[in-house]
Motif scaffolding. Structure first.
Motif, PDB file in Angstrom:
ATOM      1  N   TRP A  22       0.827  -1.207   0.000  1.00  0.00           N
ATOM      2  CA  TRP A  22       0.000   0.000   0.000  1.00  0.00           C
ATOM      3  C   TRP A  22       0.864   1.262   0.000  1.00  0.00           C
ATOM      4  O   TRP A  22       0.514   2.261  -0.628  1.00  0.00           O
ATOM      5  CB  TRP A  22      -0.959   0.006   1.188  1.00  0.00           C
ATOM      6  CG  TRP A  22      -2.110  -0.943   0.977  1.00  0.00           C
ATOM      7  CD1 TRP A  22      -2.337  -2.113   1.633  1.00  0.00           C
ATOM      8  CD2 TRP A  22      -3.177  -0.805   0.034  1.00  0.00           C
ATOM      9  NE1 TRP A  22      -3.475  -2.723   1.152  1.00  0.00           N
ATOM     10  CE2 TRP A  22      -4.016  -1.926   0.167  1.00  0.00           C
ATOM     11  CE3 TRP A  22      -3.509   0.148  -0.914  1.00  0.00           C
ATOM     12  CZ2 TRP A  22      -5.160  -2.112  -0.592  1.00  0.00           C
ATOM     13  CZ3 TRP A  22      -4.649  -0.028  -1.682  1.00  0.00           C
ATOM     14  CH2 TRP A  22      -5.466  -1.152  -1.520  1.00  0.00           C
ATOM     15  N   LEU A  23       2.008   1.234   0.686  1.00  0.00           N
ATOM     16  CA  LEU A  23       2.926   2.384   0.666  1.00  0.00           C
ATOM     17  C   LEU A  23       3.496   2.608  -0.730  1.00  0.00           C
ATOM     18  O   LEU A  23       3.607   3.751  -1.197  1.00  0.00           O
ATOM     19  CB  LEU A  23       4.061   2.178   1.668  1.00  0.00           C
ATOM     20  CG  LEU A  23       3.715   2.443   3.131  1.00  0.00           C
ATOM     21  CD1 LEU A  23       4.886   2.051   4.037  1.00  0.00           C
ATOM     22  CD2 LEU A  23       3.343   3.899   3.343  1.00  0.00           C
ATOM     23  N   ILE A  24       3.856   1.524  -1.393  1.00  0.00           N
ATOM     24  CA  ILE A  24       4.367   1.639  -2.768  1.00  0.00           C
ATOM     25  C   ILE A  24       3.277   2.181  -3.692  1.00  0.00           C
ATOM     26  O   ILE A  24       3.527   3.051  -4.531  1.00  0.00           O
ATOM     27  CB  ILE A  24       4.907   0.279  -3.267  1.00  0.00           C
ATOM     28  CG1 ILE A  24       6.178  -0.094  -2.486  1.00  0.00           C
ATOM     29  CG2 ILE A  24       5.176   0.314  -4.765  1.00  0.00           C
ATOM     30  CD1 ILE A  24       6.657  -1.503  -2.710  1.00  0.00           C
ATOM     31  N   ALA A  25       2.052   1.691  -3.522  1.00  0.00           N
ATOM     32  CA  ALA A  25       0.931   2.182  -4.331  1.00  0.00           C
ATOM     33  C   ALA A  25       0.714   3.680  -4.092  1.00  0.00           C
ATOM     34  O   ALA A  25       0.489   4.446  -5.034  1.00  0.00           O
ATOM     35  CB  ALA A  25      -0.340   1.399  -4.010  1.00  0.00           C
ATOM     36  N   ALA A  26       0.821   4.105  -2.829  1.00  0.00           N
ATOM     37  CA  ALA A  26       0.653   5.524  -2.508  1.00  0.00           C
ATOM     38  C   ALA A  26       1.729   6.363  -3.196  1.00  0.00           C
ATOM     39  O   ALA A  26       1.448   7.428  -3.755  1.00  0.00           O
ATOM     40  CB  ALA A  26       0.701   5.736  -0.991  1.00  0.00           C
ATOM     41  N   ALA A  27       2.969   5.879  -3.175  1.00  0.00           N
ATOM     42  CA  ALA A  27       4.065   6.613  -3.816  1.00  0.00           C
ATOM     43  C   ALA A  27       3.873   6.689  -5.327  1.00  0.00           C
ATOM     44  O   ALA A  27       4.067   7.748  -5.934  1.00  0.00           O
ATOM     45  CB  ALA A  27       5.396   5.950  -3.479  1.00  0.00           C
ATOM     46  N   VAL A  28       3.485   5.586  -5.937  1.00  0.00           N
ATOM     47  CA  VAL A  28       3.273   5.573  -7.390  1.00  0.00           C
ATOM     48  C   VAL A  28       2.134   6.516  -7.767  1.00  0.00           C
ATOM     49  O   VAL A  28       2.231   7.277  -8.749  1.00  0.00           O
ATOM     50  CB  VAL A  28       2.985   4.128  -7.880  1.00  0.00           C
ATOM     51  CG1 VAL A  28       2.475   4.117  -9.308  1.00  0.00           C
ATOM     52  CG2 VAL A  28       4.240   3.282  -7.751  1.00  0.00           C
ATOM     53  N   ALA A  79      -5.563   7.774   0.059  1.00  0.00           N
ATOM     54  CA  ALA A  79      -6.352   6.606   0.468  1.00  0.00           C
ATOM     55  C   ALA A  79      -5.463   5.383   0.641  1.00  0.00           C
ATOM     56  O   ALA A  79      -5.628   4.602   1.590  1.00  0.00           O
ATOM     57  CB  ALA A  79      -7.448   6.327  -0.558  1.00  0.00           C
ATOM     58  N   ALA A  80      -4.494   5.212  -0.251  1.00  0.00           N
ATOM     59  CA  ALA A  80      -3.553   4.085  -0.122  1.00  0.00           C
ATOM     60  C   ALA A  80      -2.687   4.251   1.123  1.00  0.00           C
ATOM     61  O   ALA A  80      -2.361   3.265   1.800  1.00  0.00           O
ATOM     62  CB  ALA A  80      -2.684   3.991  -1.375  1.00  0.00           C
ATOM     63  N   LEU A  81      -2.316   5.482   1.446  1.00  0.00           N
ATOM     64  CA  LEU A  81      -1.513   5.734   2.647  1.00  0.00           C
ATOM     65  C   LEU A  81      -2.320   5.423   3.910  1.00  0.00           C
ATOM     66  O   LEU A  81      -1.808   4.794   4.848  1.00  0.00           O
ATOM     67  CB  LEU A  81      -1.062   7.197   2.649  1.00  0.00           C
ATOM     68  CG  LEU A  81       0.043   7.578   3.593  1.00  0.00           C
ATOM     69  CD1 LEU A  81       1.298   6.759   3.314  1.00  0.00           C
ATOM     70  CD2 LEU A  81       0.349   9.061   3.459  1.00  0.00           C
ATOM     71  N   VAL A  82      -3.583   5.811   3.924  1.00  0.00           N
ATOM     72  CA  VAL A  82      -4.468   5.485   5.046  1.00  0.00           C
ATOM     73  C   VAL A  82      -4.606   3.973   5.167  1.00  0.00           C
ATOM     74  O   VAL A  82      -4.543   3.399   6.269  1.00  0.00           O
ATOM     75  CB  VAL A  82      -5.855   6.148   4.858  1.00  0.00           C
ATOM     76  CG1 VAL A  82      -6.879   5.580   5.824  1.00  0.00           C
ATOM     77  CG2 VAL A  82      -5.735   7.652   5.008  1.00  0.00           C
ATOM     78  N   THR A  83      -4.767   3.314   4.034  1.00  0.00           N
ATOM     79  CA  THR A  83      -4.904   1.852   4.032  1.00  0.00           C
ATOM     80  C   THR A  83      -3.638   1.182   4.549  1.00  0.00           C
ATOM     81  O   THR A  83      -3.710   0.186   5.278  1.00  0.00           O
ATOM     82  CB  THR A  83      -5.234   1.352   2.615  1.00  0.00           C
ATOM     83  OG1 THR A  83      -6.402   2.049   2.152  1.00  0.00           O
ATOM     84  CG2 THR A  83      -5.518  -0.134   2.609  1.00  0.00           C
ATOM     85  N   ALA A 132      -3.449  -1.340   7.563  1.00  0.00           N
ATOM     86  CA  ALA A 132      -2.954  -2.702   7.292  1.00  0.00           C
ATOM     87  C   ALA A 132      -1.881  -3.119   8.290  1.00  0.00           C
ATOM     88  O   ALA A 132      -1.663  -4.325   8.489  1.00  0.00           O
ATOM     89  CB  ALA A 132      -2.406  -2.777   5.872  1.00  0.00           C
ATOM     90  N   VAL A 133      -1.236  -2.165   8.925  1.00  0.00           N
ATOM     91  CA  VAL A 133      -0.216  -2.484   9.930  1.00  0.00           C
ATOM     92  C   VAL A 133      -0.824  -3.249  11.104  1.00  0.00           C
ATOM     93  O   VAL A 133      -0.155  -4.051  11.758  1.00  0.00           O
ATOM     94  CB  VAL A 133       0.483  -1.180  10.413  1.00  0.00           C
ATOM     95  CG1 VAL A 133       1.382  -1.432  11.604  1.00  0.00           C
ATOM     96  CG2 VAL A 133       1.250  -0.547   9.285  1.00  0.00           C
ATOM     97  N   THR A 134      -2.093  -3.049  11.353  1.00  0.00           N
ATOM     98  CA  THR A 134      -2.754  -3.726  12.469  1.00  0.00           C
ATOM     99  C   THR A 134      -2.957  -5.212  12.218  1.00  0.00           C
ATOM    100  O   THR A 134      -3.329  -5.948  13.133  1.00  0.00           O
ATOM    101  CB  THR A 134      -4.127  -3.084  12.760  1.00  0.00           C
ATOM    102  OG1 THR A 134      -4.979  -3.257  11.623  1.00  0.00           O
ATOM    103  CG2 THR A 134      -3.983  -1.616  13.094  1.00  0.00           C
ATOM    104  N   ALA A 173     -10.258  -6.788   4.003  1.00  0.00           N
ATOM    105  CA  ALA A 173     -10.629  -5.625   4.829  1.00  0.00           C
ATOM    106  C   ALA A 173      -9.808  -4.394   4.423  1.00  0.00           C
ATOM    107  O   ALA A 173     -10.329  -3.273   4.424  1.00  0.00           O
ATOM    108  CB  ALA A 173     -10.431  -5.935   6.304  1.00  0.00           C
ATOM    109  N   THR A 174      -8.532  -4.611   4.058  1.00  0.00           N
ATOM    110  CA  THR A 174      -7.730  -3.459   3.618  1.00  0.00           C
ATOM    111  C   THR A 174      -8.268  -2.900   2.304  1.00  0.00           C
ATOM    112  O   THR A 174      -8.260  -1.695   2.095  1.00  0.00           O
ATOM    113  CB  THR A 174      -6.237  -3.829   3.457  1.00  0.00           C
ATOM    114  OG1 THR A 174      -6.091  -4.832   2.470  1.00  0.00           O
ATOM    115  CG2 THR A 174      -5.628  -4.256   4.766  1.00  0.00           C
ATOM    116  N   VAL A 175      -8.746  -3.802   1.437  1.00  0.00           N
ATOM    117  CA  VAL A 175      -9.342  -3.345   0.183  1.00  0.00           C
ATOM    118  C   VAL A 175     -10.602  -2.524   0.476  1.00  0.00           C
ATOM    119  O   VAL A 175     -10.833  -1.476  -0.145  1.00  0.00           O
ATOM    120  CB  VAL A 175      -9.650  -4.534  -0.756  1.00  0.00           C
ATOM    121  CG1 VAL A 175     -10.454  -4.082  -1.961  1.00  0.00           C
ATOM    122  CG2 VAL A 175      -8.357  -5.206  -1.190  1.00  0.00           C
TER     123      VAL A 175
END
Length: 145
Positions: A6-12, A31-35, A39-41, A47-49
């Motif tokens: 999700w972090l990579i998706a946020a950066a892209v 939204a990807a950064l929030v996800t 997701a760290v939890t 659910a992350t989707v």
């Protein structure tokens, strides 16, 4: 591993926003950064989707319009019509006659081809004239100044 994706998706998405400049990809990146944070939890991937979909809808539908109103000030965007030049003062750059359109004037910082409004009129370089009308791409001028 899922938070990293999700972090990579946020950066892209954020980098893609630099190409588009529409704030849509930026909102999806947020939204990807929030996800990624959720997701760290350790919640399941489905659910992350769902978190991403809700965050994406929220940012695109609620945050993006407010951000666009704030950043893109619609009062700065004005439609220009050549008719707005009528009545403005101009300076002759290339001698202007009534017989051809090889003359040029500077009106409002722009250079226009020009011709004299009245037969027999001729204006020399440096003369100040006034735009009577716009005929296509030609300013029709006279010595009204």
């Amino acid at each position: 591993m899922v938070p990293l994706i999700w972090l990579i998706a946020a950066a892209v998405l954020a980098i893609g926003e630099l190409l588009v400049m529409d704030f849509t990809l930026l909102m999806l990146g947020v939204a990807a950064l929030v996800t990624a944070g959720v997701a760290v939890t350790g919640i399941p991937v489905w659910a992350t989707v769902c978190v991403f979909v809700v965050a994406a809808l929220g940012t695109v539908l609620l945050v993006r319009p407010a951000l666009r109103r704030r950043v893109v000030d619609s009062s700065e965007i004005t439609a220009f019509t050549p008719r707005e030049l009528e009545g403005m003062d101009a300076v002759v750059l290339v001698p202007v006659t009534s017989t051809d359109t090889t003359g040029q004037v500077r009106v409002n910082g722009e250079i226009w081809s020009a011709r004299a409004a009245h037969p027999g009129d001729m204006f020399s370089e440096g003369d100040r004239v006034q735009v009577v009308s716009i005929d296509g791409t030609t300013a029709v001028v006279w010595k009204g100044v």
